[in-house]
Design a protein around this motif. Structure first.
Motif, PDB file in Angstrom:
ATOM      1  N   GLN A 105     -21.816   6.935  73.307  1.00 54.57           N
ATOM      2  CA  GLN A 105     -21.855   7.891  72.218  1.00 54.57           C
ATOM      3  C   GLN A 105     -23.028   8.849  72.361  1.00 54.57           C
ATOM      4  OE1 GLN A 105     -19.292   8.046  70.124  1.00 54.57           O
ATOM      5  NE2 GLN A 105     -20.180   9.943  69.305  1.00 54.57           N
ATOM      6  N   ASP A 106     -24.149   8.355  72.898  1.00 54.26           N
ATOM      7  CA  ASP A 106     -25.318   9.221  73.090  1.00 54.26           C
ATOM      8  C   ASP A 106     -24.991  10.379  74.024  1.00 54.26           C
ATOM      9  OD1 ASP A 106     -26.817   7.683  71.418  1.00 54.26           O
ATOM     10  OD2 ASP A 106     -27.919   6.628  72.995  1.00 54.26           O
ATOM     11  N   VAL A 107     -24.288  10.074  75.131  1.00 51.86           N
ATOM     12  CA  VAL A 107     -23.951  11.115  76.100  1.00 51.86           C
ATOM     13  C   VAL A 107     -22.908  12.061  75.516  1.00 51.86           C
ATOM     14  CG1 VAL A 107     -23.003  11.578  78.394  1.00 51.86           C
ATOM     15  CG2 VAL A 107     -24.531   9.636  78.060  1.00 51.86           C
ATOM     16  N   ILE A 108     -21.955  11.520  74.785  1.00 53.76           N
ATOM     17  CA  ILE A 108     -20.933  12.369  74.148  1.00 53.76           C
ATOM     18  C   ILE A 108     -21.591  13.368  73.210  1.00 53.76           C
ATOM     19  CG2 ILE A 108     -19.055  12.348  72.456  1.00 53.76           C
ATOM     20  CD1 ILE A 108     -18.072   9.758  73.759  1.00 53.76           C
ATOM     21  N   GLU A 109     -22.519  12.909  72.403  1.00 48.87           N
ATOM     22  CA  GLU A 109     -23.214  13.812  71.480  1.00 48.87           C
ATOM     23  C   GLU A 109     -24.049  14.833  72.247  1.00 48.87           C
ATOM     24  OE1 GLU A 109     -22.647  14.068  68.316  1.00 48.87           O
ATOM     25  OE2 GLU A 109     -21.208  12.421  68.468  1.00 48.87           O
ATOM     26  N   GLN A 110     -24.614  14.414  73.376  1.00 49.96           N
ATOM     27  CA  GLN A 110     -25.398  15.327  74.203  1.00 49.96           C
ATOM     28  C   GLN A 110     -24.526  16.447  74.754  1.00 49.96           C
ATOM     29  OE1 GLN A 110     -27.478  13.200  77.288  1.00 49.96           O
ATOM     30  NE2 GLN A 110     -28.861  14.882  77.770  1.00 49.96           N
ATOM     31  N   VAL A 111     -23.297  16.101  75.170  1.00 54.54           N
ATOM     32  CA  VAL A 111     -22.350  17.106  75.673  1.00 54.54           C
ATOM     33  C   VAL A 111     -21.962  18.072  74.559  1.00 54.54           C
ATOM     34  CG1 VAL A 111     -20.031  17.477  76.590  1.00 54.54           C
ATOM     35  CG2 VAL A 111     -21.431  15.610  77.480  1.00 54.54           C
ATOM     36  N   LYS A 112     -21.650  17.543  73.398  1.00 56.19           N
ATOM     37  CA  LYS A 112     -21.238  18.388  72.280  1.00 56.19           C
ATOM     38  C   LYS A 112     -22.337  19.351  71.857  1.00 56.19           C
ATOM     39  CE  LYS A 112     -17.840  15.217  70.247  1.00 56.19           C
ATOM     40  NZ  LYS A 112     -17.505  14.392  69.057  1.00 56.19           N
ATOM     41  N   ASN A 176     -20.501  29.164  86.562  1.00 58.79           N
ATOM     42  CA  ASN A 176     -20.524  30.613  86.302  1.00 58.79           C
ATOM     43  C   ASN A 176     -20.634  31.411  87.597  1.00 58.79           C
ATOM     44  OD1 ASN A 176     -20.425  29.959  83.581  1.00 58.79           O
ATOM     45  ND2 ASN A 176     -22.644  30.021  83.337  1.00 58.79           N
ATOM     46  N   GLY A 177     -19.901  30.955  88.616  1.00 56.54           N
ATOM     47  CA  GLY A 177     -19.819  31.663  89.886  1.00 56.54           C
ATOM     48  C   GLY A 177     -20.906  31.362  90.881  1.00 56.54           C
ATOM     49  N   GLU A 178     -21.886  30.540  90.497  1.00 57.27           N
ATOM     50  CA  GLU A 178     -23.002  30.221  91.394  1.00 57.27           C
ATOM     51  C   GLU A 178     -22.983  28.735  91.743  1.00 57.27           C
ATOM     52  OE1 GLU A 178     -25.017  32.467  92.674  1.00 57.27           O
ATOM     53  OE2 GLU A 178     -24.038  34.083  91.554  1.00 57.27           O
ATOM     54  N   PRO A 179     -23.452  28.371  92.971  1.00 57.03           N
ATOM     55  CA  PRO A 179     -23.508  26.949  93.346  1.00 57.03           C
ATOM     56  C   PRO A 179     -24.311  26.134  92.340  1.00 57.03           C
ATOM     57  CG  PRO A 179     -23.916  28.344  95.254  1.00 57.03           C
ATOM     58  CD  PRO A 179     -23.927  29.257  94.062  1.00 57.03           C
ATOM     59  N   PHE A 180     -23.755  24.997  91.927  1.00 53.17           N
ATOM     60  CA  PHE A 180     -24.407  24.126  90.954  1.00 53.17           C
ATOM     61  C   PHE A 180     -24.812  22.797  91.562  1.00 53.17           C
ATOM     62  CE2 PHE A 180     -23.968  20.695  87.758  1.00 53.17           C
ATOM     63  CZ  PHE A 180     -24.943  21.087  86.843  1.00 53.17           C
ATOM     64  N   GLY A 181     -23.965  22.244  92.426  1.00 55.09           N
ATOM     65  CA  GLY A 181     -24.286  20.954  93.025  1.00 55.09           C
ATOM     66  C   GLY A 181     -23.239  20.544  94.030  1.00 55.09           C
ATOM     67  N   GLN A 182     -23.623  19.623  94.914  1.00 56.42           N
ATOM     68  CA  GLN A 182     -22.703  19.060  95.904  1.00 56.42           C
ATOM     69  C   GLN A 182     -22.866  17.553  95.921  1.00 56.42           C
ATOM     70  OE1 GLN A 182     -23.777  21.288  99.499  1.00 56.42           O
ATOM     71  NE2 GLN A 182     -21.769  22.249  99.456  1.00 56.42           N
ATOM     72  N   GLY A 183     -21.792  16.861  96.235  1.00 56.82           N
ATOM     73  CA  GLY A 183     -21.849  15.413  96.300  1.00 56.82           C
ATOM     74  C   GLY A 183     -21.547  14.760  94.964  1.00 56.82           C
ATOM     75  N   ARG A 184     -21.554  13.458  94.990  1.00 54.38           N
ATOM     76  CA  ARG A 184     -21.211  12.665  93.809  1.00 54.38           C
ATOM     77  C   ARG A 184     -22.182  12.925  92.668  1.00 54.38           C
ATOM     78  NH1 ARG A 184     -18.474   7.939  92.706  1.00 54.38           N
ATOM     79  NH2 ARG A 184     -17.936   7.653  94.904  1.00 54.38           N
ATOM     80  N   MET A 185     -21.653  13.197  91.503  1.00 60.93           N
ATOM     81  CA  MET A 185     -22.443  13.338  90.279  1.00 60.93           C
ATOM     82  C   MET A 185     -21.646  12.731  89.131  1.00 60.93           C
ATOM     83  SD  MET A 185     -24.002  17.223  90.405  1.00 60.93           S
ATOM     84  CE  MET A 185     -22.418  17.975  90.827  1.00 60.93           C
ATOM     85  N   GLY A 186     -22.306  11.934  88.329  1.00 58.26           N
ATOM     86  CA  GLY A 186     -21.664  11.388  87.153  1.00 58.26           C
ATOM     87  C   GLY A 186     -21.929  12.249  85.932  1.00 58.26           C
ATOM     88  N   GLU A 188     -23.644  11.649  83.175  1.00 55.57           N
ATOM     89  CA  GLU A 188     -25.036  11.663  82.744  1.00 55.57           C
ATOM     90  C   GLU A 188     -25.876  12.595  83.606  1.00 55.57           C
ATOM     91  OE1 GLU A 188     -26.548   7.711  82.652  1.00 55.57           O
ATOM     92  OE2 GLU A 188     -25.198   7.038  81.072  1.00 55.57           O
ATOM     93  N   GLU A 189     -25.613  12.581  84.912  1.00 60.11           N
ATOM     94  CA  GLU A 189     -26.398  13.407  85.824  1.00 60.11           C
ATOM     95  C   GLU A 189     -26.123  14.893  85.602  1.00 60.11           C
ATOM     96  OE1 GLU A 189     -27.254  13.815  90.653  1.00 60.11           O
ATOM     97  OE2 GLU A 189     -25.874  12.292  89.873  1.00 60.11           O
ATOM     98  N   ILE A 190     -24.863  15.253  85.408  1.00 58.98           N
ATOM     99  CA  ILE A 190     -24.508  16.660  85.164  1.00 58.98           C
ATOM    100  C   ILE A 190     -25.147  17.150  83.875  1.00 58.98           C
ATOM    101  CG2 ILE A 190     -22.608  18.238  84.669  1.00 58.98           C
ATOM    102  CD1 ILE A 190     -20.866  16.443  86.500  1.00 58.98           C
ATOM    103  N   LEU A 194     -28.153  20.163  82.891  1.00 59.25           N
ATOM    104  CA  LEU A 194     -27.959  21.261  81.941  1.00 59.25           C
ATOM    105  C   LEU A 194     -28.910  21.170  80.753  1.00 59.25           C
ATOM    106  CD1 LEU A 194     -24.047  21.234  81.821  1.00 59.25           C
ATOM    107  CD2 LEU A 194     -25.494  22.794  83.128  1.00 59.25           C
ATOM    108  N   ASP A 195     -29.248  19.963  80.368  1.00 57.28           N
ATOM    109  CA  ASP A 195     -30.105  19.724  79.204  1.00 57.28           C
ATOM    110  C   ASP A 195     -31.548  19.598  79.676  1.00 57.28           C
ATOM    111  OD1 ASP A 195     -31.391  18.895  76.942  1.00 57.28           O
ATOM    112  OD2 ASP A 195     -30.033  17.239  76.483  1.00 57.28           O
ATOM    113  N   THR A 196     -32.313  20.654  79.529  1.00 56.29           N
ATOM    114  CA  THR A 196     -33.663  20.703  80.099  1.00 56.29           C
ATOM    115  C   THR A 196     -34.614  19.687  79.476  1.00 56.29           C
ATOM    116  OG1 THR A 196     -34.218  22.479  78.537  1.00 56.29           O
ATOM    117  CG2 THR A 196     -33.471  23.133  80.738  1.00 56.29           C
ATOM    118  N   GLY A 197     -34.324  19.210  78.291  1.00 58.38           N
ATOM    119  CA  GLY A 197     -35.216  18.245  77.656  1.00 58.38           C
ATOM    120  C   GLY A 197     -34.848  16.801  77.930  1.00 58.38           C
TER     121      GLY A 197
END
Length: 519
Positions: A105-112, A176-186, A188-190, A194-197
């Protein structure tokens, strides 16, 4: 398109949806579009909640979007999500149809709560076992947050995009058209990227935790087994891992795990994590250890500090940080990493269809990679440093039966060549004549073994000349109360089944240490 068994399973899953699912397909006259139409018709026939329209206007064809009335969801598949991605399709259908995710639920709220507009594109291959984690995470984000949009693109089907963007490794994610990442990411990691804090909050959470009786560093087979055995003793147990599953996540076929005839690495990793979660174990993911402070320096408890600034303390430690792919350490390798230099033939092989590649290494991994790639690429050159291959005889027989494979032994890879954008050749030295030779090719797959993840331990526990943690028969390191298990140690034969046993042994030894020191 779907066989009777898959239809029956999918029909059962679709009974869980709570709101309508609209599939909107964008098709052309090609064979793949006909296959997609057949697949989508099969899906729509399995539930009254699912409808199909073929009047989509997406420029990528074939593709389809998953929608639901009243919800602003932008989730699409460009290509046929079969193979490893079929699970991604099933989960997307369920989540668009209102079935809740198993994410915390913590991650879901973080995404929202993400504030911004995020247009993600993920390039995958159907043989890539690392891709589904990324696709599923971004699909879920698109369901949870209307400002997140995601399209999963089959790189083998949309070769023009792959060439234009010079994608030579999957999964490759663009934001948004620019490289973001390569390889396995879950997920939480994504979200953490995005969440700088997120890093600061994670560090605060770690720092606030009470000391553990047993703290396991690493979430591979050894770490999972250690956690289960410790928790069953009823003592306070924690697992801090960079990614749960470890190197098993990068393993495709597993056929020598006793009692299980055949499985795949990601499936086994998921089973390990689910088993650990059956017990009262504090699992802390996305935690990369950077320093060990022994108890005699840290006030009576061992302390582990992590890269996000947090730290944890424990009466005993079990180090199970595993190993990573060994690199060649030659000019051009790092410059062209993921631009022709690759380490996972199953994941990235389809991107080299019809091209020329080299495989570095003549052990089982290298020969298996060459055999797999030979069915995809135009030409495979296997390069082995030794005077003969080291792989099992049955693998060598298969290798030498393939018409598009060349084997070069007594060869030292000395440089990866490129045009500044991607690989275009390789240089090796003939160890018998000392002459240098150049091979024109487009890809280099490195399969030369593993390196233990012990850089952060130098100066604290005794390491072997190869960098492995020195352990005795009870998995005890040179520091009292600090144990180690799995591929990171000097125990020979790096196998999953051995790592599991060593993890259990280390945990039992740690428990014994706790009893004796408390007395």
């Amino acid at each position: 398109m779907l066989d009777a068994n898959l239809k029956a399973q999918l029909k059962t899953y679709l009974e869980r949806v709570t709101r309508p699912i609209e599939i909107v397909a964008s098709l052309d006259d090609g064979a793949k579009s006909r296959e997609m139409h057949s697949l989508l018709q099969d899906i729509a026939s399995l539930s009254d909640q699912v409808s199909l329209s073929t009047d989509g206007s997406d420029a990528r064809r074939p593709s389809f979007a998953l929608l639901t009335p009243g919800q602003n969801i932008d989730l699409r598949f460009a290509g046929l999500p079969m193979g490893h991605e079929f699970t991604s399709l099933v989960l997307a259908l369920l989540q668009v149809g209102g079935h809740p995710s198993k994410a915390s639920q913590d991650v879901i709220e973080q995404v929202k709560a993400l504030d911004g507009d995020y247009q993600f594109e993920t390039y995958f291959s159907l043989s890539c076992q690392n891709c589904p984690d990324v696709v599923q995470a971004l699909n879920l984000m698109a369901v949870l947050n209307p400002r997140v949009k995601h399209v999963a693109v089959d790189g083998a089907l949309f070769q023009d995009e792959v060439e234009r963007r010079q994608i030579m490794a999957v999964p490759s994610v663009y934001l948004n058209g620019e490289p973001f990442g390569q390889g396995r990411m879950g997920l939480e990691e994504i979200v953490a990227k995005l969440d700088t804090g997120a890093a600061a909050r994670s560090a605060d959470k770690l720092n606030a935790k009470d000391a553990f009786d047993v703290l396991v560093i690493g979430g591979g087979p050894a770490g999972a087994a250690a956690a289960v055995y410790a928790a069953r003793k009823g003592i306070r147990t924690g697992v801090a891992a960079e990614r749960f599953g470890g190197q098993v996540l990068d393993t495709l076929a597993i056929e020598n795990f006793i009692s299980i005839k055949e499985t795949e690495g990601p499936k086994l990793a998921m089973a390990l994590e689910e088993h650990v979660k059956q017990y009262e174990v504090d699992i802390m993911n996305l935690q990369r250890a950077e320093q060990l402070i022994p108890a005699h320096e840290a006030g009576g408890l061992h302390e582990v500090r992590f890269t996000d600034g947090g730290s944890l303390k424990a009466k005993t430690l079990i180090l199970a940080t595993g190993a990573r792919w060994r690199e060649m350490n030659v000019p051009g390798e790092q410059e062209y990493r993921n631009r022709g230099v690759a380490y996972c033939p199953h994941c990235d092989g389809p991107l080299f269809k019809g091209k020329r590649v080299a495989v570095i290494g003549g052990g089982n991994s290298g020969v298996e990679a060459a055999i797999d790639l030979a069915g995809i690429v135009a030409q495979v050159t296997l390069i082995e440093y030794d005077g003969q291959l080291r792989a099992d005889a049955v693998l060598q027989r298969k290798l030498f039966s393939l018409p598009n494979v060349t084997v070069i032994t007594s060869a030292l890879t000395s440089e990866v060549k490129g045009d500044g954008q991607k690989v275009n050749g390789l240089v090796y030295k003939d160890r018998n004549s000392s002459e240098f030779h150049h091979i024109d090719l487009e890809g280099v797959f490195v399969q030369i073994g593993l390196v233990p993840n012990t850089d952060w331990l130098k100066g604290t526990v005794e390491l072997s000349p190869r960098g492995e943690i020195e352990v005795d028969a009870r998995c005890q390191t040179s520091l009292p109360g600090v144990f180690a298990a799995g591929d990171v140690t000097t125990v020979p034969y790096k196998q999953i089944v051995i790592a599991l046993g060593e993890g259990a042994k280390a945990s039992l030894a740690a428990f014994d240490h706790l009893i004796r020191t408390s007395v």
